[in-house]
Design a protein around this motif. Structure first.
Motif, short mmCIF file in Angstrom:
data_model
loop_
_atom_site.label_atom_id
_atom_site.label_comp_id
_atom_site.label_asym_id
_atom_site.label_seq_id
_atom_site.Cartn_x
_atom_site.Cartn_y
_atom_site.Cartn_z
N SER A 118 3.80 -3.92 -9.45
CA SER A 118 3.56 -5.25 -10.00
C SER A 118 3.10 -5.16 -11.45
O SER A 118 3.54 -5.94 -12.31
N PHE A 119 2.24 -4.21 -11.76
CA PHE A 119 1.78 -3.97 -13.13
C PHE A 119 2.97 -3.67 -14.03
O PHE A 119 3.12 -4.27 -15.11
N SER A 120 3.84 -2.78 -13.60
CA SER A 120 5.03 -2.43 -14.38
C SER A 120 5.91 -3.66 -14.61
O SER A 120 6.33 -3.96 -15.73
N LYS A 121 6.18 -4.39 -13.54
CA LYS A 121 7.07 -5.55 -13.61
C LYS A 121 6.56 -6.61 -14.58
O LYS A 121 7.31 -7.13 -15.41
N HIS A 122 5.28 -6.94 -14.50
CA HIS A 122 4.76 -8.06 -15.28
C HIS A 122 4.34 -7.67 -16.70
O HIS A 122 4.23 -8.54 -17.57
N SER A 123 4.14 -6.40 -16.95
CA SER A 123 3.86 -5.94 -18.31
C SER A 123 5.15 -5.64 -19.08
O SER A 123 5.12 -5.46 -20.29
N LEU A 124 6.26 -5.59 -18.35
CA LEU A 124 7.57 -5.16 -18.88
C LEU A 124 7.54 -3.72 -19.38
O LEU A 124 8.34 -3.33 -20.23
N MET A 125 6.61 -2.93 -18.84
CA MET A 125 6.57 -1.51 -19.17
C MET A 125 7.35 -0.74 -18.11
O MET A 125 7.30 -1.07 -16.93
N ASP A 126 8.08 0.28 -18.58
CA ASP A 126 8.75 1.17 -17.66
C ASP A 126 7.85 2.37 -17.46
O ASP A 126 7.44 3.01 -18.45
N PHE A 127 7.49 2.65 -16.22
CA PHE A 127 6.77 3.89 -15.99
C PHE A 127 7.06 4.47 -14.62
O PHE A 127 7.40 3.76 -13.68
N GLU A 128 6.99 5.78 -14.60
CA GLU A 128 7.12 6.54 -13.36
C GLU A 128 5.83 7.31 -13.17
O GLU A 128 5.26 7.83 -14.13
N ILE A 129 5.39 7.36 -11.92
CA ILE A 129 4.20 8.15 -11.63
C ILE A 129 4.29 8.68 -10.20
O ILE A 129 4.62 7.94 -9.28
N THR A 130 4.06 9.97 -10.07
CA THR A 130 3.94 10.58 -8.75
C THR A 130 2.59 11.27 -8.68
O THR A 130 2.13 11.85 -9.67
N CYS A 131 1.95 11.17 -7.53
CA CYS A 131 0.62 11.75 -7.37
C CYS A 131 0.52 12.42 -6.01
O CYS A 131 0.81 11.81 -4.98
N GLU A 132 0.13 13.67 -6.03
CA GLU A 132 -0.24 14.41 -4.82
C GLU A 132 -1.74 14.62 -4.91
O GLU A 132 -2.22 15.34 -5.78
N GLY A 133 -2.49 13.95 -4.03
CA GLY A 133 -3.93 14.03 -4.12
C GLY A 133 -4.59 14.48 -2.84
O GLY A 133 -3.94 14.61 -1.80
N ASP A 134 -5.88 14.72 -2.92
CA ASP A 134 -6.67 15.19 -1.77
C ASP A 134 -7.02 13.99 -0.88
O ASP A 134 -8.18 13.67 -0.67
N ARG A 135 -6.00 13.34 -0.36
CA ARG A 135 -6.20 12.13 0.43
C ARG A 135 -6.84 12.41 1.78
O ARG A 135 -7.27 11.48 2.46
N HIS A 136 -6.94 13.69 2.18
CA HIS A 136 -7.67 14.02 3.41
C HIS A 136 -9.17 13.74 3.23
O HIS A 136 -9.89 13.59 4.20
N ILE A 137 -9.61 13.67 1.97
CA ILE A 137 -11.00 13.30 1.68
C ILE A 137 -11.09 11.78 1.62
O ILE A 137 -11.78 11.16 2.40
N ASP A 138 -10.40 11.19 0.66
CA ASP A 138 -10.19 9.74 0.55
C ASP A 138 -9.22 9.51 -0.61
O ASP A 138 -8.66 10.45 -1.15
N ASN A 139 -9.05 8.25 -1.00
CA ASN A 139 -8.08 7.92 -2.05
C ASN A 139 -8.68 7.85 -3.45
O ASN A 139 -7.97 7.59 -4.42
#
Length: 194
Positions: free
Chosen positions: A40-61
């Motif tokens: 939604s941020f990308s769409k309404h700002s008209l910014m193009d961005f890609e982001i991938t994240c591998e995180g320690d989600r076994h702890i929390d987000n």
């Protein structure tokens, strides 16, 4: 288009950003509701961005959300400064059903965040797998790393999904307006530099 890779013991993030794009986002943080907010941020700002994240989600987000804010803030800083030919100030109030959130931004290279959700009361809980207090952590990380002075204020609202989505949309529109290119403005400051 700017690119960044950030690897820590908590997260591994790859991201790219074009601030004057078409609003195309390719997001994969493994946190469903957060992905939806970044799209939604990308769409309404008209910014193009890609982001991938591998995180320690076994702890929390927490680490994933905060570190995505850090990376997007760093990319924004690279794209924005030195400031020339932009409006500098932007604001937007976004309604989503019963919710209304206002955001005001000064692109000034002086980082500050006012995040006021007190009209909701105790701003805690979850939307899907997303801890709503991470909304503030994301915007703090982004604004501090991008050098944005930002005020986000909940005017009214009851539904947490609506409130958070209105927050991301208000920020996106405010930032888009602040970064609007204006050839008549050389440097938008009486100091002559930002």
């Amino acid at each position: 288009m700017k690119y960044i890779q950030r690897n820590t013991q908590e997260t591994k993030i790859n991201a790219s950003l074009n601030i004057y794009g078409e609003g195309r986002g390719k997001i994969d943080t493994k946190i469903g509701f957060f992905d939806h907010m970044l799209e939604s941020f990308s769409k309404h700002s008209l910014m193009d961005f890609e982001i991938t994240c591998e995180g320690d989600r076994h702890i929390d987000n927490h680490h994933s959300v905060e570190d995505c804010g850090i990376v997007l803030g760093q990319l924004l800083k690279e794209e924005i400064y030195p400031i020339i030919n932009i409006e500098r100030f932007g604001n937007a109030a976004v309604v989503m059903d019963e919710a209304c959130v206002e955001c005001d931004i000064d692109v000034c290279n002086r980082a500050f965040l006012v995040f006021d959700m007190s009209n909701y009361g105790d701003f805690k809980g979850k939307v899907g797998d997303f801890d709503i207090e991470l909304t503030e952590e994301f915007f703090r990380a982004l604004c501090l790393n991008a050098g944005l002075c930002t005020h986000i204020y909940l005017k009214r609202g009851k539904n947490l999904h609506h409130i958070i989505e209105a927050t991301f949309k208000a920020f996106a529109l405010s930032l888009k307006r602040a970064l609007y290119l204006n050839k008549n403005i050389q440097i938008p400051s009486t100091k002559g530099v930002l």
